[in-house]
Design a protein around this motif. Sequence first.
Motif, mmCIF file in Angstrom:
data_model
loop_
_atom_site.group_PDB
_atom_site.id
_atom_site.type_symbol
_atom_site.label_atom_id
_atom_site.label_comp_id
_atom_site.label_asym_id
_atom_site.label_seq_id
_atom_site.Cartn_x
_atom_site.Cartn_y
_atom_site.Cartn_z
ATOM 1 N N PRO A 444 0.735 -1.521 0.321
ATOM 2 C CA PRO A 444 -0.020 -0.461 -0.139
ATOM 3 C C PRO A 444 1.260 1.399 -0.158
ATOM 4 C CG PRO A 444 -0.853 -1.551 1.600
ATOM 5 C CD PRO A 444 0.463 -2.456 0.873
ATOM 6 N N PRO A 445 1.643 1.303 0.208
ATOM 7 C CA PRO A 445 2.432 2.302 0.740
ATOM 8 C C PRO A 445 3.593 3.008 0.043
ATOM 9 C CG PRO A 445 3.906 1.201 2.542
ATOM 10 C CD PRO A 445 2.155 0.280 2.274
ATOM 11 N N LEU A 446 3.851 1.758 -1.364
ATOM 12 C CA LEU A 446 4.748 1.501 -2.450
ATOM 13 C C LEU A 446 3.701 2.698 -3.425
ATOM 14 C CD1 LEU A 446 7.102 -1.414 -2.684
ATOM 15 C CD2 LEU A 446 7.678 1.363 -1.925
ATOM 16 N N ILE A 447 2.249 1.674 -3.093
ATOM 17 C CA ILE A 447 1.047 2.094 -4.562
ATOM 18 C C ILE A 447 0.579 3.627 -4.659
ATOM 19 C CG2 ILE A 447 -0.762 1.658 -5.193
ATOM 20 C CD1 ILE A 447 -0.572 -0.669 -4.519
ATOM 21 N N MET A 448 0.704 3.793 -3.324
ATOM 22 C CA MET A 448 0.858 5.910 -2.799
ATOM 23 C C MET A 448 1.767 6.689 -3.464
ATOM 24 S SD MET A 448 -1.140 5.394 1.038
ATOM 25 C CE MET A 448 -0.629 6.929 1.271
ATOM 26 N N LEU A 449 3.011 5.994 -3.343
ATOM 27 C CA LEU A 449 4.116 6.520 -3.703
ATOM 28 C C LEU A 449 5.160 6.667 -4.614
ATOM 29 C CD1 LEU A 449 6.815 5.515 -1.468
ATOM 30 C CD2 LEU A 449 6.167 7.647 -1.417
ATOM 31 N N GLY A 450 3.010 6.187 -6.084
ATOM 32 C CA GLY A 450 3.540 5.899 -7.215
ATOM 33 C C GLY A 450 3.142 4.968 -8.173
ATOM 34 N N CYS A 451 3.966 3.730 -7.505
ATOM 35 C CA CYS A 451 4.084 2.431 -8.406
ATOM 36 C C CYS A 451 2.623 2.205 -8.876
ATOM 37 C CB CYS A 451 4.460 1.230 -7.395
ATOM 38 S SG CYS A 451 6.355 2.063 -6.680
ATOM 39 N N ASP A 452 2.483 1.431 -10.037
ATOM 40 C CA ASP A 452 2.219 0.567 -10.815
ATOM 41 C C ASP A 452 1.555 -0.317 -9.709
ATOM 42 O OD1 ASP A 452 0.023 0.681 -13.260
ATOM 43 O OD2 ASP A 452 0.882 -0.922 -13.035
ATOM 44 N N PRO A 453 0.526 -1.067 -9.897
ATOM 45 C CA PRO A 453 0.218 -2.137 -8.758
ATOM 46 C C PRO A 453 0.982 -3.571 -9.649
ATOM 47 C CG PRO A 453 -1.915 -0.830 -8.319
ATOM 48 C CD PRO A 453 -0.584 0.262 -9.929
ATOM 49 N N VAL A 454 0.123 -3.167 -11.375
ATOM 50 C CA VAL A 454 1.076 -4.121 -12.477
ATOM 51 C C VAL A 454 2.351 -5.021 -11.790
ATOM 52 C CG1 VAL A 454 0.802 -5.485 -14.071
ATOM 53 C CG2 VAL A 454 -1.115 -4.698 -12.682
ATOM 54 N N TRP A 455 3.398 -3.655 -12.201
ATOM 55 C CA TRP A 455 4.455 -3.513 -12.413
ATOM 56 C C TRP A 455 4.760 -4.028 -11.191
ATOM 57 C CZ3 TRP A 455 7.584 0.990 -10.043
ATOM 58 C CH2 TRP A 455 8.559 0.881 -10.579
ATOM 59 N N LEU A 456 4.395 -3.462 -9.901
ATOM 60 C CA LEU A 456 5.016 -3.732 -8.511
ATOM 61 C C LEU A 456 5.092 -5.463 -7.911
ATOM 62 C CD1 LEU A 456 6.196 -2.890 -5.570
ATOM 63 C CD2 LEU A 456 3.614 -2.563 -4.862
ATOM 64 N N ALA A 457 4.106 -5.769 -8.531
ATOM 65 C CA ALA A 457 4.146 -7.097 -8.308
ATOM 66 C C ALA A 457 5.181 -8.220 -9.399
ATOM 67 C CB ALA A 457 1.862 -7.507 -8.868
ATOM 68 N N ILE A 458 4.759 -7.619 -10.952
ATOM 69 C CA ILE A 458 5.961 -8.505 -11.888
ATOM 70 C C ILE A 458 7.290 -8.420 -10.681
ATOM 71 C CG2 ILE A 458 6.504 -8.372 -13.752
ATOM 72 C CD1 ILE A 458 4.123 -9.147 -13.277
ATOM 73 N N LEU A 459 7.526 -6.812 -10.053
ATOM 74 C CA LEU A 459 9.293 -7.428 -9.691
ATOM 75 C C LEU A 459 9.432 -7.767 -8.287
ATOM 76 C CD1 LEU A 459 9.643 -3.173 -10.322
ATOM 77 C CD2 LEU A 459 11.177 -4.856 -11.134
ATOM 78 N N MET A 460 8.328 -7.840 -8.452
ATOM 79 C CA MET A 460 8.326 -8.785 -6.624
ATOM 80 C C MET A 460 8.559 -10.161 -7.125
ATOM 81 S SD MET A 460 5.500 -6.846 -4.018
ATOM 82 C CE MET A 460 6.099 -5.515 -3.226
ATOM 83 N N ALA A 461 7.498 -10.229 -8.117
ATOM 84 C CA ALA A 461 7.444 -11.773 -8.468
ATOM 85 C C ALA A 461 8.705 -12.485 -9.383
ATOM 86 C CB ALA A 461 6.524 -12.109 -9.912
ATOM 87 N N VAL A 462 9.821 -11.345 -9.730
ATOM 88 C CA VAL A 462 10.997 -11.607 -10.212
ATOM 89 C C VAL A 462 11.775 -11.473 -9.531
ATOM 90 C CG1 VAL A 462 12.420 -10.749 -12.074
ATOM 91 C CG2 VAL A 462 10.371 -11.420 -12.654
ATOM 92 N N ASN A 463 11.540 -10.862 -8.214
ATOM 93 C CA ASN A 463 13.089 -10.256 -7.026
ATOM 94 C C ASN A 463 12.936 -11.675 -6.131
ATOM 95 O OD1 ASN A 463 14.330 -8.905 -5.044
ATOM 96 N ND2 ASN A 463 12.734 -8.919 -3.663
ATOM 97 N N LEU A 464 11.401 -12.186 -6.370
ATOM 98 C CA LEU A 464 11.542 -13.499 -5.556
ATOM 99 C C LEU A 464 12.301 -15.284 -6.431
ATOM 100 C CD1 LEU A 464 8.147 -13.296 -3.716
ATOM 101 C CD2 LEU A 464 10.356 -13.021 -2.821
ATOM 102 N N GLN A 465 12.182 -14.920 -7.226
ATOM 103 C CA GLN A 465 12.558 -15.953 -8.374
ATOM 104 C C GLN A 465 13.661 -15.797 -8.537
ATOM 105 O OE1 GLN A 465 11.319 -15.248 -12.014
ATOM 106 N NE2 GLN A 465 12.313 -17.389 -13.129
ATOM 107 N N THR A 466 14.606 -14.880 -8.387
ATOM 108 C CA THR A 466 15.829 -14.358 -7.957
ATOM 109 C C THR A 466 16.492 -15.406 -6.624
ATOM 110 O OG1 THR A 466 15.469 -12.794 -9.289
ATOM 111 C CG2 THR A 466 17.784 -13.081 -8.161
ATOM 112 N N SER A 467 15.585 -14.931 -5.698
ATOM 113 C CA SER A 467 16.132 -15.372 -4.779
ATOM 114 C C SER A 467 16.326 -16.745 -4.210
ATOM 115 C CB SER A 467 14.865 -14.450 -3.270
ATOM 116 O OG SER A 467 15.532 -15.058 -2.323
#
Length: 527
Positions: A444-467
């Motif tokens: 929620p705070p990241l979306i309030m800062l201007g992050c697109d929800p879909v873009w944010l979710a994809i970055l999180m998914a790729v980040n977890l995949q890398t982890s």
Amino acid sequence: MELEAILAISMFVAAIGALLAGYPVALTLGGVALIFALVGIALGVFPDSFLKAFPSRIEGGSIMQSQTLIAVPLFVLMGVILERSRVAEDLLTIASRLLAGVRGGLGYAVVLVGTLLAASTGIVGATVITMTLIALPTMLRQGYDVRLATGTIAASGTLGQIIPPSIVLILLADAISNAASQASLRTGAGSAVVSVGDLFAGALIPGLILVAFYLAWIALTALTRPAACPPAVLEEGTAPLTAREVAIGLGAPLVLIFAVLGSILGGIAPPTEAAAIGAGGALLLAGLRLAPDANSRLSPVILAGLVSLLLILVLRNTLDLRVGDIAHSGAAMAGMGLTVLACLAFTASLVAGALVLRKAAQLTPALKSTAHITSMVFLILIGASLFSLVFRGFDGDDLVAGVLHAVPGGKWGALAMTLLVMFVLGFFLDFIEIVFVVVPLVAPPLIMLGCDPVWLAILMAVNLQTSFLTPPFGFALFYLRGAAPPEVSTLQIWRGAIPFIGLQLLLMALVAAVPALATWLPAIAAS
């Protein structure tokens, strides 16, 4: 620091510590939440009305009434059936034989099969273990460099995190949608809805780019180090591929994947109905694959069901089959009759597929595995909901928002810190725990800062995949180590994963720099 903030931080630290100690996830989240809630009530800093509202939150809120989460057991059933019907073995055998004689061909086959398994099962652990047992001995026997072989298998296995239809994306869609709604309420903006279809569409292009990166790396290795990936040599006496083997072993899974994804991305069916298509299709494919092994004569019935399904689709898209006070032509009435007969034939084919699986002793294990995975997911979701409710009762969400807003660099600084924390947590926690516990707090705070929800979710998914691929704690490496032959060392597995980690980081930087890679296709689908 206020007492509420101290309790919120202590609660989060206690939950992470209990999870690292190996306690069950769902019971840990719920138990820690209840303990701290009782402490807060005793100290007069936590309203007990939060706990009283929890049952209605579960029964009538976003869990039991969520249409998105209904797709989870159906996609899990689809993946488990395909896993147990040896579809992966057929895919790898056919792909490697088609690419025989091509330098690096077996590596290309592993990546392509990993992509297809990711799109059909979405279960990382099962994919990595299956590919290790099937592909690794063959690659080593053909003279492949151990590091390249293990790295290719581990990286291809993690594609289930990002290639739709992924269980990660389904759960992430529910969490991101709730986060977007909370951000909209706080900012007074219009309601933001993020669907599973949006995340599937958003992940498609980055996922395919990552597959292309993997293939390009193998091609580069074949050019610079030819001895590391020699051409595959077929064993003497190997019969040539027949059209039936290619059609059933390779073509049928492709058709199923296109049917599931196409129905979602094309707006023909929502994710739940598409998941039902996938589960039914997996049952038919498993029936066809196992019928010869089970000495069953039901293959013609299953094939008739597939033909009837195609007939239903043709009739549905060419004639008006609506039932009601509508004047129908003779062709429409005949079409209705044919559709009813085709539906009966398709139902019979599903029963035939289930009978074949039962005769092959795979039906009951598949259903038990599906029930086990689904129960685990929903029990964790209930525990995580209680945890987030109590954390919010201590004003923990405001604390997290304040921290992210105070990070230097604005949106990008907060995003970088969030991805770093999730990356480290991915060493120790499964993706379900991270999605249910961490995402509702930081999104929620990241979306309030201007992050697109879909873009944010994809970055999180790729980040977890890398982890999950990063030494020394990456889950994919643990799965591969457990299934690999003893002569393959842990250090070789770690070194083999490093180039593919670099490719995933390159993809993450590319998506971060060009958000349209994740947002363009969902916008097209919405319009």
